[in-house]
Design a protein around this motif. Structure first.
Motif, mmCIF file in Angstrom:
data_model
loop_
_atom_site.group_PDB
_atom_site.id
_atom_site.type_symbol
_atom_site.label_atom_id
_atom_site.label_comp_id
_atom_site.label_asym_id
_atom_site.label_seq_id
_atom_site.Cartn_x
_atom_site.Cartn_y
_atom_site.Cartn_z
ATOM 1 N N GLU A 8 0.893 -1.219 0.142
ATOM 2 C CA GLU A 8 -0.079 0.082 -0.210
ATOM 3 C C GLU A 8 0.710 1.366 -0.095
ATOM 4 O O GLU A 8 0.318 2.213 -0.719
ATOM 5 C CB GLU A 8 -1.028 0.181 1.166
ATOM 6 C CG GLU A 8 -2.005 -0.960 1.265
ATOM 7 C CD GLU A 8 -2.988 -1.031 2.265
ATOM 8 O OE1 GLU A 8 -3.974 -1.724 2.365
ATOM 9 O OE2 GLU A 8 -2.230 -0.661 3.367
ATOM 10 N N LEU A 9 2.014 1.207 0.760
ATOM 11 C CA LEU A 9 3.047 2.277 0.717
ATOM 12 C C LEU A 9 3.493 2.506 -0.872
ATOM 13 O O LEU A 9 3.499 3.739 -1.187
ATOM 14 C CB LEU A 9 4.112 2.155 1.587
ATOM 15 C CG LEU A 9 5.039 2.983 1.791
ATOM 16 C CD1 LEU A 9 4.427 4.559 2.367
ATOM 17 C CD2 LEU A 9 6.075 2.667 2.737
ATOM 18 N N ALA A 10 3.892 1.605 -1.402
ATOM 19 C CA ALA A 10 4.475 1.611 -2.729
ATOM 20 C C ALA A 10 3.276 2.163 -3.754
ATOM 21 O O ALA A 10 3.798 3.044 -4.244
ATOM 22 C CB ALA A 10 4.865 0.293 -3.240
ATOM 23 N N ASP A 11 2.160 1.751 -3.365
ATOM 24 C CA ASP A 11 1.075 2.285 -4.396
ATOM 25 C C ASP A 11 0.856 3.874 -3.976
ATOM 26 O O ASP A 11 0.691 4.415 -4.926
ATOM 27 C CB ASP A 11 -0.113 1.505 -4.189
ATOM 28 C CG ASP A 11 -1.435 2.111 -5.068
ATOM 29 O OD1 ASP A 11 -1.100 2.093 -6.067
ATOM 30 O OD2 ASP A 11 -2.386 2.484 -4.416
ATOM 31 N N LEU A 12 0.844 4.227 -2.729
ATOM 32 C CA LEU A 12 1.019 5.537 -2.624
ATOM 33 C C LEU A 12 1.875 6.413 -2.976
ATOM 34 O O LEU A 12 1.568 7.494 -3.683
ATOM 35 C CB LEU A 12 0.592 5.690 -0.788
ATOM 36 C CG LEU A 12 0.823 7.088 -0.603
ATOM 37 C CD1 LEU A 12 -0.478 7.951 -0.685
ATOM 38 C CD2 LEU A 12 1.189 7.189 1.309
ATOM 39 N N VAL A 13 3.186 6.067 -2.938
ATOM 40 C CA VAL A 13 4.278 6.764 -3.532
ATOM 41 C C VAL A 13 3.924 7.060 -4.883
ATOM 42 O O VAL A 13 4.321 8.064 -5.427
ATOM 43 C CB VAL A 13 5.440 6.252 -2.984
ATOM 44 C CG1 VAL A 13 6.640 6.708 -3.680
ATOM 45 C CG2 VAL A 13 5.648 6.290 -1.522
ATOM 46 N N ASP A 14 3.638 5.927 -5.606
ATOM 47 C CA ASP A 14 3.451 5.880 -6.799
ATOM 48 C C ASP A 14 2.258 7.099 -7.385
ATOM 49 O O ASP A 14 2.457 7.742 -8.339
ATOM 50 C CB ASP A 14 2.899 4.580 -7.479
ATOM 51 C CG ASP A 14 3.937 3.859 -7.837
ATOM 52 O OD1 ASP A 14 5.156 4.088 -7.610
ATOM 53 O OD2 ASP A 14 3.810 2.529 -7.769
ATOM 54 N N ARG A 15 1.323 7.162 -6.607
ATOM 55 C CA ARG A 15 0.193 8.000 -6.834
ATOM 56 C C ARG A 15 0.628 9.549 -6.552
ATOM 57 O O ARG A 15 0.054 10.513 -7.077
ATOM 58 C CB ARG A 15 -1.162 7.784 -5.988
ATOM 59 C CG ARG A 15 -1.624 6.324 -6.350
ATOM 60 C CD ARG A 15 -2.734 5.908 -5.441
ATOM 61 N NE ARG A 15 -3.978 6.914 -5.468
ATOM 62 C CZ ARG A 15 -4.882 6.726 -4.794
ATOM 63 N NH1 ARG A 15 -5.191 5.783 -3.824
ATOM 64 N NH2 ARG A 15 -5.882 7.929 -4.874
ATOM 65 N N LEU A 16 1.672 9.632 -5.683
ATOM 66 C CA LEU A 16 1.980 10.920 -5.118
ATOM 67 C C LEU A 16 3.182 11.526 -6.190
ATOM 68 O O LEU A 16 3.564 12.716 -6.117
ATOM 69 C CB LEU A 16 2.551 11.037 -4.003
ATOM 70 C CG LEU A 16 1.557 10.575 -2.707
ATOM 71 C CD1 LEU A 16 2.516 10.715 -1.287
ATOM 72 C CD2 LEU A 16 0.487 11.584 -2.776
ATOM 73 N N GLN A 17 3.758 10.577 -7.148
ATOM 74 C CA GLN A 17 4.824 10.696 -7.736
ATOM 75 C C GLN A 17 4.555 12.143 -8.894
ATOM 76 O O GLN A 17 3.265 12.259 -9.234
ATOM 77 C CB GLN A 17 5.336 9.686 -8.872
ATOM 78 C CG GLN A 17 6.054 8.900 -7.991
ATOM 79 C CD GLN A 17 7.303 9.173 -7.409
ATOM 80 O OE1 GLN A 17 7.797 10.126 -7.979
ATOM 81 N NE2 GLN A 17 7.650 8.593 -6.416
ATOM 82 N N GLY A 18 5.374 13.115 -9.376
ATOM 83 C CA GLY A 18 4.921 14.264 -10.061
ATOM 84 C C GLY A 18 4.328 15.361 -9.302
ATOM 85 O O GLY A 18 4.134 16.441 -9.898
ATOM 86 N N CYS A 19 4.021 15.084 -8.174
ATOM 87 C CA CYS A 19 3.511 16.421 -7.290
ATOM 88 C C CYS A 19 4.671 17.513 -7.080
ATOM 89 O O CYS A 19 5.765 17.168 -7.001
ATOM 90 C CB CYS A 19 2.767 16.170 -6.138
ATOM 91 S SG CYS A 19 4.066 15.461 -4.833
ATOM 92 N N LEU A 66 10.677 10.287 -1.357
ATOM 93 C CA LEU A 66 9.851 11.221 -2.032
ATOM 94 C C LEU A 66 10.060 12.443 -1.398
ATOM 95 O O LEU A 66 10.337 13.601 -1.969
ATOM 96 C CB LEU A 66 8.574 10.686 -2.185
ATOM 97 C CG LEU A 66 7.386 11.722 -2.811
ATOM 98 C CD1 LEU A 66 7.702 12.094 -4.079
ATOM 99 C CD2 LEU A 66 5.953 11.299 -2.283
ATOM 100 N N ILE A 67 10.053 12.388 -0.146
ATOM 101 C CA ILE A 67 10.302 13.492 1.001
ATOM 102 C C ILE A 67 11.450 14.573 0.843
ATOM 103 O O ILE A 67 11.501 15.548 0.679
ATOM 104 C CB ILE A 67 9.872 13.504 2.336
ATOM 105 C CG1 ILE A 67 8.488 13.120 2.479
ATOM 106 C CG2 ILE A 67 9.953 14.524 3.219
ATOM 107 C CD1 ILE A 67 8.070 12.439 3.646
ATOM 108 N N LYS A 68 12.487 13.789 0.433
ATOM 109 C CA LYS A 68 13.920 14.031 0.218
ATOM 110 C C LYS A 68 14.039 14.835 -1.130
ATOM 111 O O LYS A 68 15.187 15.659 -1.355
ATOM 112 C CB LYS A 68 14.968 13.114 0.419
ATOM 113 C CG LYS A 68 15.045 12.707 1.692
ATOM 114 C CD LYS A 68 15.750 11.420 1.765
ATOM 115 C CE LYS A 68 17.130 11.474 1.342
ATOM 116 N NZ LYS A 68 17.840 10.081 1.606
ATOM 117 N N ARG A 69 13.345 14.907 -1.994
ATOM 118 C CA ARG A 69 13.468 15.411 -3.243
ATOM 119 C C ARG A 69 13.305 16.804 -3.422
ATOM 120 O O ARG A 69 12.347 17.403 -2.674
ATOM 121 C CB ARG A 69 12.249 14.785 -4.298
ATOM 122 C CG ARG A 69 12.603 13.398 -4.860
ATOM 123 C CD ARG A 69 11.435 12.970 -5.696
ATOM 124 N NE ARG A 69 11.047 13.949 -6.790
ATOM 125 C CZ ARG A 69 10.421 13.727 -8.070
ATOM 126 N NH1 ARG A 69 9.875 12.521 -7.962
ATOM 127 N NH2 ARG A 69 10.278 14.394 -8.805
#
Length: 393
Positions: A8-19, A66-69
């Motif tokens: 579920e975490l992997a799926d969430l990170v995928d959905r947040l990509q590009g923000c 993701l947060i480190k980007r």
């Protein structure tokens, strides 16, 4: 969305990509521990609202990456402790960041404004704070707890949009960005030097330098033990007991047992070590005994500082900005000291960035006797012969 598995975490990170903007909040517990105990991480971006359970999913690396980007702006409200937690998880400072509490003060919406009050101001909606004192590390979490936690990012989205719009309208977005630089300074999040913790002991100024040397040793040991055990330092030895150790001529374990504020089991396990530390403090050469810096009493030149503080208040009302952001009493005190000593003024925070043009130059001219304050016919305090400054709007 409540995330409790790695998939579920992997799926969430995928959905947040590009923000380009990631809204973040955390729930934690720290009443009895040295370090924060993380209970939830809430996020919002791309129309997704999620609460990640770090107890069920201890490996948060995909999310931390993701947060480190650096191409994603991380948005918080009163985010100092959130950023401290993320710093420990990421091993580096999180940047770039935006803090709606700082931004709210910059547009005159209130100093240190709470999230609930800011939501009411920005959206007209009232948050229910019925889970404020939840134990976020106890499982299972109720649906009410999860929804309460998600509201913190749900409502942070419109709050962020509203304060940014207002900052742009007032041409103050750069001011906020300048003010937030401190939140990307790694020194803000490093663990304190154990050998400076004696200065935080209440009534330390009642001690003589030799006694302070003893206190420095035992307080440093207590700090390191608190980290090792992950507990509050006062649970090991109370401040009052540290002061007794420093003041009294303690040479035996029995004398330690006679002290109040320390558990007998603590002495049984660490009594000899404490005696060693006490003796080490007594053996410090006189020239190396600690001497605390003078307290900030603001007694020197109080009239001058009160005058400058009055002008800061006037400017804050003109600019519709919180006065402590322009110049708090500590800044005013150090500014007057630099002016008196004729050194360090050019590097002073009131002579840097947006503060210099809005308040620092005026304060300097007042100190130089080139400008003054008068009460005009309307009963308002104002500058005489003010020098030109940028239009605040």
């Amino acid at each position: 969305m409540y995330v409790t598995t790695e998939s579920e975490l992997a799926d969430l990170v995928d959905r947040l990509q590009g923000c380009t903007e990631l809204i973040i909040d955390t729930e934690f517990v720290r009443e009895k521990t040295y370090f924060h105990r993380l209970g939830l991480v809430q996020l919002a971006a791309n129309g997704v609202f999620a609460a990640v359970d770090p107890i069920a999913v201890p490996n948060l690396d995909p999310l931390i990456d993701l947060i480190k980007r650096r191409d994603v702006l991380k948005v918080f409200h009163a985010g100092k402790q959130d950023l401290e937690i993320l710093y420990q998880l990421a091993g580096e400072v999180i940047q770039p960041v935006f803090d709606t509490q700082v931004a709210a003060a910059m547009i005159g919406w209130g100093a240190q404004i709470s999230f609930a009050k800011l939501v009411k101001r920005a959206t007209g909606k009232r948050l229910h704070k019925n889970e404020t004192y939840s134990d976020w590390c106890r499982r299972p979490l109720s649906n009410n707890q999860i929804e309460y936690a998600l509201d913190d990012v749900r409502f942070l989205v419109p709050v962020y949009e509203k304060v940014v719009a207002q900052l742009k309208k007032l041409n103050r977005l750069e001011w906020v960005q300048e003010e937030l630089k401190s939140l990307t300074d790694a020194d803000q999040f490093e663990l304190p030097d154990p050998y400076t913790q004696f200065m935080r002991v209440k009534n330390v100024r009642t001690l003589k330098p030799r006694q302070m040397a003893v206190l420095r040793e035992v307080a440093a040991w207590r700090e390191m033990e608190a980290r090792r055990r992950d507990c509050l330092a006062k649970f090991i030895i109370r401040d009052e007991t540290l002061l007794q150790m420093a003041r009294q001529n303690i040479e035996t374990v029995k004398q330690l047992h006679d002290l109040r504020g320390i558990n007998g089991k603590e002495i049984n396990h660490h009594g000899e070590k404490l005696l060693e530390l006490i003796q080490r403090g007594r053996a410090v050469p006189e020239s190396e005994c600690p001497d605390l810096p003078e307290g900030t009493s603001y007694a020197t030149n109080r009239g001058v500082e009160e005058l400058l503080a009055a002008y800061v208040q006037i400017r804050s009302e003109e600019l519709k900005i919180e006065p402590h952001l322009l110049a708090d009493r500590k800044l005013i005190h150090s500014f007057v000291a630099c002016h008196e000593q004729e050194e360090g003024l050019e590097e002073h925070p009131l002579f840097e960035g947006w503060r210099k043009h809005l308040i620092g130059s005026d304060l300097h001219l007042i100190l130089e006797g080139q400008q003054g304050l008068i009460i005009n016919k309307k009963g308002r305090v104002t500058l005489i012969n003010p020098h030109p400054r940028p239009n605040p709007s």
